[in-house]
Write a protein that holds these residues in place. Structure first.
Motif, PDB file in Angstrom:
ATOM      1  N   LEU A 197       1.659 -31.505 -77.729  1.00  9.90           N
ATOM      2  CA  LEU A 197       2.701 -32.448 -78.143  1.00  9.90           C
ATOM      3  C   LEU A 197       2.371 -33.863 -77.674  1.00  9.90           C
ATOM      4  CD1 LEU A 197       5.505 -32.995 -79.368  1.00  9.90           C
ATOM      5  CD2 LEU A 197       6.491 -32.398 -77.138  1.00  9.90           C
ATOM      6  N   ALA A 198       1.877 -33.991 -76.426  1.00 12.36           N
ATOM      7  CA  ALA A 198       1.533 -35.312 -75.893  1.00 12.36           C
ATOM      8  C   ALA A 198       0.383 -35.932 -76.680  1.00 12.36           C
ATOM      9  CB  ALA A 198       1.173 -35.193 -74.419  1.00 12.36           C
ATOM     10  N   CYS A 199      -0.624 -35.134 -76.996  1.00 14.95           N
ATOM     11  CA  CYS A 199      -1.776 -35.653 -77.754  1.00 14.95           C
ATOM     12  C   CYS A 199      -1.363 -36.086 -79.162  1.00 14.95           C
ATOM     13  CB  CYS A 199      -2.874 -34.594 -77.823  1.00 14.95           C
ATOM     14  SG  CYS A 199      -3.686 -34.269 -76.246  1.00 14.95           S
ATOM     15  N   ILE A 200      -0.585 -35.243 -79.820  1.00 15.17           N
ATOM     16  CA  ILE A 200      -0.144 -35.581 -81.186  1.00 15.17           C
ATOM     17  C   ILE A 200       0.771 -36.805 -81.156  1.00 15.17           C
ATOM     18  CG2 ILE A 200       1.232 -34.779 -83.142  1.00 15.17           C
ATOM     19  CD1 ILE A 200       0.180 -31.973 -82.623  1.00 15.17           C
ATOM     20  N   GLY A 201       1.648 -36.876 -80.117  1.00 16.00           N
ATOM     21  CA  GLY A 201       2.546 -38.019 -79.996  1.00 16.00           C
ATOM     22  C   GLY A 201       1.784 -39.325 -79.857  1.00 16.00           C
ATOM     23  N   MET A 202       0.781 -39.352 -79.009  1.00 16.13           N
ATOM     24  CA  MET A 202      -0.003 -40.572 -78.832  1.00 16.13           C
ATOM     25  C   MET A 202      -0.781 -40.903 -80.097  1.00 16.13           C
ATOM     26  SD  MET A 202      -1.307 -40.600 -74.892  1.00 16.13           S
ATOM     27  CE  MET A 202      -1.495 -42.361 -74.991  1.00 16.13           C
ATOM     28  N   LEU A 203      -1.302 -39.882 -80.758  1.00 17.88           N
ATOM     29  CA  LEU A 203      -2.054 -40.120 -81.991  1.00 17.88           C
ATOM     30  C   LEU A 203      -1.142 -40.693 -83.082  1.00 17.88           C
ATOM     31  CD1 LEU A 203      -4.877 -39.852 -83.172  1.00 17.88           C
ATOM     32  CD2 LEU A 203      -4.283 -37.547 -83.940  1.00 17.88           C
ATOM     33  N   VAL A 204       0.115 -40.185 -83.149  1.00 20.59           N
ATOM     34  CA  VAL A 204       1.079 -40.692 -84.132  1.00 20.59           C
ATOM     35  C   VAL A 204       1.415 -42.148 -83.838  1.00 20.59           C
ATOM     36  CG1 VAL A 204       3.477 -40.488 -84.927  1.00 20.59           C
ATOM     37  CG2 VAL A 204       2.043 -38.446 -84.710  1.00 20.59           C
ATOM     38  N   ILE A 205       1.621 -42.483 -82.571  1.00 19.65           N
ATOM     39  CA  ILE A 205       1.956 -43.863 -82.193  1.00 19.65           C
ATOM     40  C   ILE A 205       0.861 -44.829 -82.612  1.00 19.65           C
ATOM     41  CG2 ILE A 205       2.263 -45.382 -80.212  1.00 19.65           C
ATOM     42  CD1 ILE A 205       3.698 -43.057 -78.828  1.00 19.65           C
ATOM     43  N   PHE A 206      -0.393 -44.491 -82.314  1.00 15.00           N
ATOM     44  CA  PHE A 206      -1.501 -45.381 -82.667  1.00 15.00           C
ATOM     45  C   PHE A 206      -1.697 -45.443 -84.184  1.00 15.00           C
ATOM     46  CE2 PHE A 206      -2.566 -44.781 -78.201  1.00 15.00           C
ATOM     47  CZ  PHE A 206      -2.949 -46.062 -77.842  1.00 15.00           C
ATOM     48  N   THR A 207      -1.398 -44.347 -84.876  1.00 17.57           N
ATOM     49  CA  THR A 207      -1.513 -44.359 -86.345  1.00 17.57           C
ATOM     50  C   THR A 207      -0.443 -45.246 -86.959  1.00 17.57           C
ATOM     51  OG1 THR A 207      -2.412 -42.112 -86.288  1.00 17.57           O
ATOM     52  CG2 THR A 207      -1.596 -42.911 -88.404  1.00 17.57           C
ATOM     53  N   LEU A 208       0.800 -45.142 -86.471  1.00 12.91           N
ATOM     54  CA  LEU A 208       1.882 -45.998 -86.980  1.00 12.91           C
ATOM     55  C   LEU A 208       1.578 -47.465 -86.737  1.00 12.91           C
ATOM     56  CD1 LEU A 208       5.061 -43.961 -85.922  1.00 12.91           C
ATOM     57  CD2 LEU A 208       4.148 -44.288 -88.235  1.00 12.91           C
ATOM     58  N   GLY A 260       6.539 -54.722 -84.135  1.00 14.76           N
ATOM     59  CA  GLY A 260       5.457 -53.754 -83.946  1.00 14.76           C
ATOM     60  C   GLY A 260       5.002 -53.676 -82.505  1.00 14.76           C
ATOM     61  N   ASN A 261       4.803 -54.849 -81.874  1.00 15.58           N
ATOM     62  CA  ASN A 261       4.373 -54.854 -80.478  1.00 15.58           C
ATOM     63  C   ASN A 261       5.457 -54.312 -79.552  1.00 15.58           C
ATOM     64  OD1 ASN A 261       1.792 -55.738 -80.813  1.00 15.58           O
ATOM     65  ND2 ASN A 261       2.208 -57.892 -80.350  1.00 15.58           N
ATOM     66  N   GLN A 262       6.719 -54.652 -79.851  1.00 14.58           N
ATOM     67  CA  GLN A 262       7.813 -54.167 -79.014  1.00 14.58           C
ATOM     68  C   GLN A 262       7.911 -52.633 -79.075  1.00 14.58           C
ATOM     69  OE1 GLN A 262      11.073 -56.346 -80.707  1.00 14.58           O
ATOM     70  NE2 GLN A 262      10.819 -58.115 -79.322  1.00 14.58           N
ATOM     71  N   LEU A 263       7.868 -52.111 -80.287  1.00 11.07           N
ATOM     72  CA  LEU A 263       7.950 -50.652 -80.449  1.00 11.07           C
ATOM     73  C   LEU A 263       6.749 -49.954 -79.820  1.00 11.07           C
ATOM     74  CD1 LEU A 263       9.396 -48.195 -81.689  1.00 11.07           C
ATOM     75  CD2 LEU A 263       8.080 -48.598 -83.789  1.00 11.07           C
ATOM     76  N   PHE A 264       5.575 -50.520 -80.042  1.00  7.90           N
ATOM     77  CA  PHE A 264       4.354 -49.915 -79.486  1.00  7.90           C
ATOM     78  C   PHE A 264       4.397 -49.890 -77.965  1.00  7.90           C
ATOM     79  CE2 PHE A 264       0.045 -50.589 -77.815  1.00  7.90           C
ATOM     80  CZ  PHE A 264      -0.548 -49.405 -78.223  1.00  7.90           C
ATOM     81  N   THR A 265       4.832 -51.001 -77.352  1.00 11.60           N
ATOM     82  CA  THR A 265       4.829 -51.079 -75.884  1.00 11.60           C
ATOM     83  C   THR A 265       5.824 -50.098 -75.280  1.00 11.60           C
ATOM     84  OG1 THR A 265       4.286 -53.433 -76.065  1.00 11.60           O
ATOM     85  CG2 THR A 265       5.033 -52.642 -73.927  1.00 11.60           C
ATOM     86  N   ILE A 266       7.001 -49.988 -75.892  1.00 14.02           N
ATOM     87  CA  ILE A 266       8.014 -49.073 -75.354  1.00 14.02           C
ATOM     88  C   ILE A 266       7.534 -47.612 -75.440  1.00 14.02           C
ATOM     89  CG2 ILE A 266      10.324 -48.138 -75.757  1.00 14.02           C
ATOM     90  CD1 ILE A 266      11.184 -50.952 -76.574  1.00 14.02           C
ATOM     91  N   THR A 267       6.985 -47.245 -76.590  1.00 13.08           N
ATOM     92  CA  THR A 267       6.535 -45.856 -76.748  1.00 13.08           C
ATOM     93  C   THR A 267       5.337 -45.558 -75.851  1.00 13.08           C
ATOM     94  OG1 THR A 267       5.225 -46.595 -78.650  1.00 13.08           O
ATOM     95  CG2 THR A 267       7.380 -45.615 -79.097  1.00 13.08           C
ATOM     96  N   VAL A 268       4.459 -46.539 -75.676  1.00 14.86           N
ATOM     97  CA  VAL A 268       3.290 -46.317 -74.816  1.00 14.86           C
ATOM     98  C   VAL A 268       3.701 -46.194 -73.355  1.00 14.86           C
ATOM     99  CG1 VAL A 268       1.191 -47.413 -73.957  1.00 14.86           C
ATOM    100  CG2 VAL A 268       1.616 -47.335 -76.384  1.00 14.86           C
ATOM    101  N   ILE A 269       4.841 -46.755 -72.986  1.00 19.23           N
ATOM    102  CA  ILE A 269       5.344 -46.581 -71.617  1.00 19.23           C
ATOM    103  C   ILE A 269       5.771 -45.130 -71.390  1.00 19.23           C
ATOM    104  CG2 ILE A 269       7.265 -47.166 -70.072  1.00 19.23           C
ATOM    105  CD1 ILE A 269       7.140 -50.010 -71.180  1.00 19.23           C
ATOM    106  N   ALA A 270       6.375 -44.526 -72.396  1.00 19.63           N
ATOM    107  CA  ALA A 270       6.922 -43.169 -72.233  1.00 19.63           C
ATOM    108  C   ALA A 270       5.866 -42.078 -72.402  1.00 19.63           C
ATOM    109  CB  ALA A 270       8.057 -42.954 -73.231  1.00 19.63           C
ATOM    110  N   ILE A 271       4.958 -42.260 -73.372  1.00 26.19           N
ATOM    111  CA  ILE A 271       4.018 -41.191 -73.678  1.00 26.19           C
ATOM    112  C   ILE A 271       3.063 -40.871 -72.515  1.00 26.19           C
ATOM    113  CG2 ILE A 271       2.045 -40.595 -75.155  1.00 26.19           C
ATOM    114  CD1 ILE A 271       4.704 -40.069 -76.425  1.00 26.19           C
ATOM    115  N   PRO A 272       2.511 -41.859 -71.764  1.00 28.15           N
ATOM    116  CA  PRO A 272       1.635 -41.490 -70.634  1.00 28.15           C
ATOM    117  C   PRO A 272       2.305 -40.578 -69.624  1.00 28.15           C
ATOM    118  CG  PRO A 272       1.383 -43.810 -71.138  1.00 28.15           C
ATOM    119  CD  PRO A 272       2.521 -43.318 -71.968  1.00 28.15           C
ATOM    120  N   LEU A 273       3.622 -40.790 -69.425  1.00 28.25           N
ATOM    121  CA  LEU A 273       4.337 -39.889 -68.511  1.00 28.25           C
ATOM    122  C   LEU A 273       4.292 -38.456 -69.021  1.00 28.25           C
ATOM    123  CD1 LEU A 273       7.457 -42.129 -67.734  1.00 28.25           C
ATOM    124  CD2 LEU A 273       5.521 -41.630 -66.221  1.00 28.25           C
ATOM    125  N   LEU A 274       4.504 -38.288 -70.331  1.00 24.14           N
ATOM    126  CA  LEU A 274       4.448 -36.947 -70.919  1.00 24.14           C
ATOM    127  C   LEU A 274       3.031 -36.377 -70.835  1.00 24.14           C
ATOM    128  CD1 LEU A 274       5.748 -34.634 -72.501  1.00 24.14           C
ATOM    129  CD2 LEU A 274       5.233 -35.901 -74.612  1.00 24.14           C
TER     130      LEU A 274
END
Length: 720
Positions: free
Chosen positions: A157-168, A188-202
């Motif tokens: 789930l973590a790998c797919i989540g990060m891959l989806v974020i970078f694809t979007l 785009g930058n705001q959404l990317f930064t917020i999601t990238v903060i959460a996904i590394p924790l996962l």
């Protein structure tokens, strides 16, 4: 929504916390493959995020260095994941992508700055890393543990989540300008930064969960292995009683026959021989258990072996077991051209005994055949082949795979009740020690055949090579030595009393160490037979702490009587000055040979003078310090044991030139110490070596021991 420049410090803080978290994870699970690489991955990304969050830094640090640290971290993530899941790594994609990444970031950062191209390059790196991680996950073995399954899904789930974020983010690049940056304030930058903060924790949580699940798997595997080993060994100990019944059956059966047959001395002697052999096989079985438990199956010394006689003796020993089941046992040596060979008799006897015993146990009807063949290989060696075949239940393919493993028995219900799963494993090791290979062919319902082949040196039985015979003092079957026997067990004392009486020896008994100390002071003894385990202490402790300090007029030779099958224990006895070790059960022939060997160097002055030149020893006593010479003679047995071990080793590898020089050196050393007879024997051995004739190293070594004992006796007389 907050601006990206405010979110970037939060991202740096989050990745730094993840870095500390993964460092602790590595310290806890450092034995698990991949954890170190995962820790380096998060550390590299955390440093990159810290650099990105510093607007005062130049593009070299914030863009070029930071993104290459991310590249390095993703390489670590992929390698760690592949090592964790035990998947072979492929390096060429990373080499190719690293070259593209380096060239692209150099051009589109310093020469033609373009944020969109840099994002695309960054996406390629993340996509490759996450794709390889997902590939490794699906290629790995799926565990049945619930914890492992949850961890795998979380990581996926973590790998797919990060891959989806970078694809979007890649799909949103149409709203960007080449001059934009990660700090540009847009959705785009705001959404990317917020999601990238959460996904590394996962992601870090999933990696830690994978480590915990792997640890749980290892614990479960260890538990299962321990339970399996406990079950096998428990069954082995239960079934070992059946192995003990084989020789016990022979003892009881032949003892009953001994009572019932007419009083014919020859017949009685034959039955007694079989009973003795069966009793010795009990000792063999005890040694098997100890050797198998320790994993030690060292080769023994070579001796002249009559193959046909040894095979027949084993058949005679096990014939009561075959008769009980109405089986025939046959020996076929028609293709054996020569009977006597130089071989490891103890190991060969044990192998044939185990194979024949198994064949009888696993055969319901029909019979067992032992076949021995030989073919000449070269001028002096024969290829001797041994076959033990039966008409028993046979083995299936699964049994054949594991049949030589320790504590493993065949799977059929009938045979499991009859075997302990010990003998075949030991036989395999013993055959390999003799440079052979134990093999098996079998068919269910038709029987089984075990066979092995040994390359043995032929021996002409008419040739008697014995260096020590000219000095052995039999005195018409009498031993002219006074012997003290220190033994606490009544039955053992009765056996030793019978043996020593037959040998015509003068002996007295001591029941413990306290009595032994009194008796050695009261009267002189030539030999002490010392049991090593006595009620009031250990024989070795008494020998070192008390006996060695006694100022005796005559220094007796101490021979250990020990039930210790451990060679290290016996070696410790010899290193502390005990001359010989006799293992229990003691046979009359072994005891007689050792006592005659000791008495040969102690009983008469004529013998001492034949072995040692007293004048040479007197000259040494005057030219050297008494203490120095005494110490040298005290350690001389160990020195010569080492020298003869080297001689034997050189002979084995046929390094004849070095061997001849060594013989001359040892002979000169013997002459300088006054051992004239040994010096002559070593000179003769050198001449035999040059003529290409055989040397009996065992006999020569034994004669060296006799000479040293005589030398020590003469030295005691000289300094008295």
């Amino acid at each position: 929504m907050l601006e990206p420049k405010l979110l970037l410090p939060v991202l740096a803080l989050t990745t730094s916390v993840c870095g500390v978290f993964m460092l602790l994870n590595w310290l806890i699970h450092r034995t698990i493959a991949g954890t170190k690489q995962w820790m380096l991955f998060v550390t590299s990304v955390a440093i990159a995020c810290i650099l990105i969050s510093q607007p005062q830094l130049s593009d070299f640090w914030r863009v070029f260095v930071a993104n290459h640290l991310i590249l390095l971290g993703l390489v670590f993530l992929t390698l760690g994941t592949e090592r964790f899941f035990q998947i072979k790594s492929k390096y060429w994609p990373w080499v190719l992508l690293s070259l593209i990444h380096l060239a692209g970031y150099t051009w589109f950062t310093f020469i033609d700055p373009n944020f969109i191209v840099r994002v695309c390059l960054n996406y390629l790196v993340w996509a490759l890393s996450l794709g390889l991680c997902i590939h490794a996950l699906f290629q790995s073995k799926v565990s049945e543990l619930t914890e492992a399954t949850i961890a795998r899904w979380t990581f996926l789930l973590a790998c797919i989540g990060m891959l989806v974020i970078f694809t979007l983010r890649l799909l949103m690049l149409d709203g960007y300008q080449p001059s934009d940056s990660l700090q540009t304030n847009n959705f785009g930058n705001q959404l990317f930064t917020i999601t990238v903060i959460a996904i590394p924790l996962l992601l870090c949580f999933s990696l830690s969960l994978l480590c915990s699940s792997r640890r749980a798997e290892q614990v479960e595997q260890t538990k299962q292995a321990a339970e399996k080993a406990s079950m096998l060994k428990g069954r082995y100990l239960t079934l070992l009683s059946h192995e003990l019944r084989t020789p016990l059956n022979a003892i009881v059966g032949h003892a009953e026959m001994l009572k019932s047959v007419p009083r014919e001395p020859l017949k009685h002697a034959q039955l007694c021989d079989i009973i003795t052999g069966a009793a010795m096989s009990l000792s063999d079985l005890a040694n098997q258990v100890l050797l198998q438990a320790k994993g030690e199956t060292k080769p023994h010394e070579l001796a002249i072996v009559d193959i046909q006689q040894v095979s027949q003796e084993i058949i005679d020993l096990l014939s009561p077991l075959a008769k009980e089941k109405h089986l025939s046992v046959a020996l076929d040596t028609s293709a054996l051209s020569i009977k006597s060979y130089l071989a490891d008799k103890e190991s060969l006897t044990l192998i044939l005994k185990n194979l024949l015993s198994n064949a009888i146990k696993y055969t319901v009807e029909g019979g067992v055949t032992v076949t021995v063949k030989s073919e000449q290989v070269g001028s002096n060696h024969h290829s001797v082949q041994f076959f033990v075949s039966d008409t028993g239940v046979g083995l299936n393919d699964d049994d054949l795979v594991n049949i030589f493993e320790p504590f493993v028995t065949v799977s059929t219900e009938q045979t499991v009740a009859q075997g302990a799963g010990l003998g075949l494993s030991l036989c395999k090791q013993l055959v390999e020690n003799m440079n052979g290979e134990l093999r098996v062919r079998s068919q269910v319902g038709c029987g089984t055949e075990f066979f092995f082949e040994l390359l043995l040196e032929r021996i002409d039985p008419t040739i008697n090579i014995g260096v020590t015979e000219r000095y052995t003092n039999h005195q018409n079957g009498l031993l002219a030595c006074n012997i003290l026997v220190v033994e606490d067990n009544l039955l053992n004392r009765e056996v030793l009393k019978h043996y020593l009486t037959e040998l015509g020896a003068h002996f007295v008994f001591a029941h413990n160490l306290a009595q032994a100390s009194k008796k050695v002071v009261q009267q002189p003894f030539d030999i002490i037979l010392l049991d090593m385990h006595l009620p009031d202490g250990h024989g070795l402790s008494w020998f070192v702490d008390e006996f060695s300090l006694m100022n005796l007029s005559v220094s007796p030779t101490v021979i250990a009587l020990t039930g210790d099958a451990d060679e290290q224990a016996q070696q410790a006895y010899l290193e502390h000055g005990i001359t010989y070790c006799i293992s229990k059960p003691v046979s009359q022939s072994t005891l007689s040979a050792v006592l005659e060997q000791v008495c040969a160097a102690q009983s008469t002055e004529v013998l001492d003078s034949a072995l040692v030149d007293e004048d040479v020893l007197r000259q040494l006593s005057t030219s050297l310090e008494v203490k120095f010479l005494s110490t040298k003679l005290q350690y001389l047995p160990d020195t010569f044991d080492y020298e003869f071990a080297q001689l034997q080793g050189l002979a084995d590898i046929k390094a004849n030139d070095i061997l001849n020089d060594k013989l001359i050196h040892v002979g000169q050393e013997s002459k300088e110490l006054g051992m004239i007879a040994l010096s002559q024997e070593l000179k003769l051995a050198s001449e035999l070596l040059q003529r290409g004739e055989k040397i009996d190293w065992q006999a020569l070594h034994s004669f060296a021991k006799e000479s040293i004992v005589a030398l020590q006796a003469v030295h005691a007389k000289v300094v008295a």
